[in-house]
Design an enzyme around this catalytic site. Structure first.
Site, PDB file in Angstrom:
ATOM      1  N   GLU A 252       0.914  -1.566   0.204  1.00  0.00           N
ATOM      2  CA  GLU A 252       0.058  -0.046   0.041  1.00  0.00           C
ATOM      3  C   GLU A 252       0.651   0.802  -0.300  1.00  0.00           C
ATOM      4  O   GLU A 252       0.583   2.128  -0.703  1.00  0.00           O
ATOM      5  CB  GLU A 252      -1.345  -0.123   1.636  1.00  0.00           C
ATOM      6  N   GLU A 253       2.338   1.414   0.348  1.00  0.00           N
ATOM      7  CA  GLU A 253       2.816   2.195   1.026  1.00  0.00           C
ATOM      8  C   GLU A 253       3.564   2.560  -0.596  1.00  0.00           C
ATOM      9  O   GLU A 253       4.145   3.633  -0.603  1.00  0.00           O
ATOM     10  CB  GLU A 253       3.510   2.329   2.165  1.00  0.00           C
TER      11      GLU A 253
HETATM   12 ZN   LIG Z   1      -2.146   2.906   5.895  1.00  0.00          ZN
END
Ligand SMILES: [Zn+2]
Length: 342
Positions: free
Chosen positions: A130-131
């Site tokens: 996600e990052e």
């Molecule tokens: Zn997050």
């Protein structure tokens, strides 16, 4: 199958103590998959690339191939640098305590509680990446067989408030070209850096889209580079701009099109803003960041909720309050029940 309730604090710390900086999530994924299987969940390790996988769990009770009605989802990768957990007073410190391993633990606790209360309609979708680009969520979207679920409860730090909307992202690269010359004869050259500066000044005066809920579009010139030496008129220069959008990115692109008189505009990335479902009885707020939600459309109508503050995520003092974390597990149960009966 284990009947004991999930210890949210212990689960958070166990996850925080495994380094899962984006790109290196394998060990955390392995541990999480084994943990969920140990509690009786039916777990799929969904390949994302040669080294990494998402962890997708269902109660195992519904017919094979059928989907849950609600999934809780968050990510188990973290930004660098890794630092392990410690407890001080009411707080768990450590990388990922707030973003998003405490959230993940609260989601497991609530899903486990719903399941032990006889509700098999809840699933878990935990993703990598996600990052940095959301490759895990993009893959997880493909795993939503049979139409996916009705509702997606995504977890990011919202201080236990429901999100009303989140901003999108538009990344553009501006490239200016010029002609090198000896700096003692600047009239023989053409400065790319000067063109880029003029463009960035012009950008400040351009009216960008506004939205009644999300407010005005804002942007950051996050990267700038150019030139070859102090005594050379610069032949090239570029800047990368991150807009936090409030409407379709095409509106921003139309607004900045006049800049193309001086520079070339390259489209790098576009993530749309999102409107979220809310449930009565919960505090709600608008959040300026983006999440994995735009990449998970097959998992249902989205909601956003999680303990912890975005202001401490990604910092050297990242923590989550134990009281807030424990409360979140109960809130997730309440949210799921409200949605299931809707
Ligand atoms: Zn997050």
């Amino acid at each position: 199958m284990t009947a004991d309730p999930v210890d949210v604090v212990a689960l958070t710390r166990a996850l925080v103590d495994i380094d899962s900086t984006t790109g290196c999530e394998r060990a955390a994924g392995r541990w999480l998959a084994d943990y969920l299987r140990g509690r009786g969940w039916s777990v799929v390790e969904q390949r994302v690339d040669d080294a990494r996988f998402n962890v997708i769990a269902t109660s195992g009770d519904p017919a094979p191939g059928s989907s849950p009605e609600i999934v809780f989802s968050t990510h188990f990768d973290c930004v660098p640098p890794f630092f392990p957990s410690r407890i001080e007073g009411d707080r768990i410190y450590g990388r990922g305590a707030c973003d998003a391993k405490g959230i993940l633990a609260a989601q497991v606790a609530s899903a486990d509680r719903l399941r032990s209360d006889g509700d098999s309609r809840v699933g878990l979708v935990f993703v990598v990446g996600e990052e940095r680009g959301s490759d895990g969520a993009r893959a997880a979207n493909e795993a939503a067989h049979g139409g996916g679920s009705r509702f997606l409860i995504d977890g990011e730090p919202t201080d236990n408030r429901l999100g009303v909307a989140t901003r999108g992202i538009l990344r553009l690269k501006l490239r200016a070209g010029g002609r090198a010359a000896h700096s003692s004869f600047p009239e023989l050259g053409e400065s790319a850096i000067d063109k880029l500066i003029d463009t960035l000044v012009e950008l400040r005066s351009i009216a960008l889209p506004r939205d009644p809920v999300l407010g005005r579009t804002h942007y950051t010139v996050g990267l700038i580079a150019g030139g070859v030496a102090p005594n050379v008129v610069s032949p090239s220069a570029e800047a990368e701009i991150m807009f936090r959008t409030v409407s379709d990115a095409a509106e921003v692109r139309r607004a900045v099109a006049p800049l193309e008189r001086r520079v070339a505009i390259e489209h790098v990335l576009d993530v749309p803003p999102v409107r979220l479902r809310t449930v009565p009885g919960f505090d709600a707020a608008v959040f300026p960041y983006t999440t994995d939600i735009p990449f998970l459309p097959r998992w249902g109508e989205p909601l956003l909720f999680g303990p912890g503050s975005i202001h401490v995520a990604h910092t050297a003092d990242e923590f989550v309050s134990i009281a807030e974390l424990t409360a979140a597990a109960g809130h997730y149960v309440t949210l799921a029940r409200a949605l299931l009966s809707s």
